[in-house]
Design an enzyme around this catalytic site. Structure first.
Site, mmCIF file in Angstrom:
data_model
loop_
_atom_site.group_PDB
_atom_site.id
_atom_site.type_symbol
_atom_site.label_atom_id
_atom_site.label_comp_id
_atom_site.label_asym_id
_atom_site.label_seq_id
_atom_site.Cartn_x
_atom_site.Cartn_y
_atom_site.Cartn_z
ATOM 1 N N PRO A 258 29.417 45.074 48.596
ATOM 2 C CA PRO A 258 30.431 45.710 49.537
ATOM 3 C C PRO A 258 31.842 45.177 49.385
ATOM 4 C CG PRO A 258 28.896 44.012 50.615
ATOM 5 C CD PRO A 258 28.708 44.068 49.160
ATOM 6 N N THR A 259 32.109 44.099 48.613
ATOM 7 C CA THR A 259 33.235 43.587 48.719
ATOM 8 C C THR A 259 34.363 44.073 47.785
ATOM 9 O OG1 THR A 259 33.117 41.940 46.848
ATOM 10 C CG2 THR A 259 32.261 41.151 49.077
ATOM 11 N N CYS A 260 35.635 43.769 48.133
ATOM 12 C CA CYS A 260 36.637 44.479 47.269
ATOM 13 C C CYS A 260 36.950 43.767 45.919
ATOM 14 C CB CYS A 260 38.054 44.328 48.132
ATOM 15 S SG CYS A 260 38.066 45.548 49.513
ATOM 16 N N ASP A 261 36.003 43.257 45.338
ATOM 17 C CA ASP A 261 36.076 42.587 44.112
ATOM 18 C C ASP A 261 35.208 43.392 42.989
ATOM 19 O OD1 ASP A 261 36.421 40.967 41.924
ATOM 20 O OD2 ASP A 261 35.796 39.221 42.918
ATOM 21 N N ASN B 176 35.014 37.942 51.897
ATOM 22 C CA ASN B 176 35.673 39.016 52.643
ATOM 23 C C ASN B 176 35.154 39.367 53.781
ATOM 24 O OD1 ASN B 176 36.024 42.368 50.406
ATOM 25 N ND2 ASN B 176 37.518 41.493 51.978
#
Ligand SMILES: *Cc1c(COP(=O)(O)O)cnc(C)c1O
Length: 400
Positions: free
Chosen positions: A348-351, A388
């Site tokens: 789910p993270t922005c990475d 995050n």
């Protein structure tokens, strides 16, 4: 193709074998209805079964559960109730075990710690040594600087010398960081005795998820030679041999059975050591890996270069961190049946590093569908972060 107006996760009556049986899937769905996602489900009966299996395979070996594999206090409690001993590697891990014994009378507790805890991190902060000294646990060391530290700050501890042994082919290599070279082992033992300390035993670790059983055999031979020479040069008995962890888990069908390993170990231990030597082992992974399932939810979907991509609410910064730190792949499976397509699964993270797999075989999934991974008990949630803003999965216990 499934249309995404379907109810999520129908009780698959379509073709295509799924990994978990329908009864088990329904049980997981009930837990999701109660607790939401992501959830990390710990089956305590499975842990008890693993413990009993290890005992049955190696009846002369005392089990010290390596708490770092999964330090959930309820797991420690379940193993405590079975009579397990513990390998701790930090003060917080020591305190998790302590919770179970804090109400014992002091003398009884002292004996329990002496008998059932090994502090198996060869490098200990001075503050930790000072805190540990009053409890007189077994502690490991592998160099002369640590020996000086122990003499000054924890002179009442019993010592175990950790040896550097071959880690060839193990999934997680440890010999680059830990263990005295066998060539200097006897001198370190002599030095310890001459400082007024007591070396109770030797230990080694063949590397985690060790499928090359030759590592254990070589480590036993190295240990036997060192014990023989150390005893003859110091006139003291080396009473303990700690064979560490590394016992492999069947993450996939190709892993050799721990039964074969146990047979070899039992025979070699009998051949190489005095009958009254105490044999300890520190299994981590073996006791917990297959006891835990993660259930997560599809929260986003896209097609990228024609490939289905699913975004789920757990990833490599969270329960799937084992893929990074432990080098294990956890296949992502669906509750829904249907024709399988090569798909990507992201956390789910922005990475973009938060990629669980680019090649899962999954049926066409809808947003809101559940997915799961098995065998997630060891080195997974233990290294989960809050990156995050996403917290670790909620832990749910069954058969406690
Ligand atoms: C990690 C560790 C263990 C547990 O190893 P497994 O491979 O999970 O059985 C045991 N002993 C020590 C010293 C460790 O660092």
């Amino acid at each position: 193709m499934t249309t995404c107006t379907d109810e999520p996760s129908p009780e698959g009556d379509e073709a295509g074998p799924s990994h978990l049986g329908q009864t088990k899937k329904r049980m997981l769905q009930r837990l999701v209805a109660e607790h939401g996602t992501p959830i990390f489900i710990i089956d305590h009966e499975r842990i008890r079964k693993n413990y009993r299996e290890f005992r049955a395979l190696m009846p002369t070996v005392q089990i010290y559960y390596a708490v770092k594999a999964n330090s959930n206090p309820a797991i420690v409690k379940t193993l405590y109730d079975l009579g397990s001993s513990f390998d701790v590697a930090s003060m917080p891990e020591f305190m998790i075990v302590w919770e179970n014994i804090k109400d014992m009378p002091e003398k009884e507790r002292q004996d329990w710690i002496w008998d059932k805890i090994i502090y198996a991190n060869t490098i200990k902060p001075i503050e930790t040594l000072e805190a540990l000294d009053q409890y007189k646990p077994l502690v490991t060391f592998d160099n002369c600087f640590e020996l000086e530290k122990i003499r000054t700050h924890a002179p009442h501890a019993g010592l175990v010398l950790r040896l550097r042994v071959p880690n060839t082919g193990s999934m997680v290599e440890l010999s680059s960081k830990f263990g005295a070279d066998p060539g200097e082992a006897v001198d370190l033992i002599i030095q310890a005795f001459s400082l007024g300390l007591v070396v109770e035993g030797l230990s080694f670790h063949v590397g985690s998820q060790c499928t090359n059983f030759e590592n254990y055999i070589q480590a036993l031979e190295i240990s036997a030679n060192i014990i023989r020479e150390a005893e003859s040069r110091t006139g003291r008995r080396i009473k303990i041999l700690d064979i560490g962890g590394g016992f492999p888990v069947k993450y996939h069908a190709g892993v050799r059975s721990v039964r074969t390993l146990a047979r070899k170990l039992n025979a070699e231990i009998k051949r190489l050591f005095a009958p009254d030597i105490q044999i300890l082992a520190e299994p981590g992974r073996f006791l917990v890996a297959n006891s835990c399932i993660l259930v997560a939810k599809v929260i986003g979907k896209a097609f990228r270069d024609g490939k289905p991509c699913y975004y789920i609410n757990d990833g490599v910064y969270h329960t799937y961190s084992g893929q990074v730190f432990d080098h294990v792949n956890y296949p992502v499976r669906a509750f829904r049946d249907g024709e399988k397509l090569i798909s990507a699964v992201f956390g789910p993270t922005c990475d973009a590093f938060d990629t669980i797999t680019l090649s899962a075989e999954l049926p066409d999934l809808c947003i809101g569908d559940l997915v799961y991974s098995e065998n997630m008990g060891a080195y997974t949630i233990a290294s989960s972060t809050y990156f995050n803003g996403f917290p670790p999965a909620k832990v749910v216990h069954i058969n406690r």
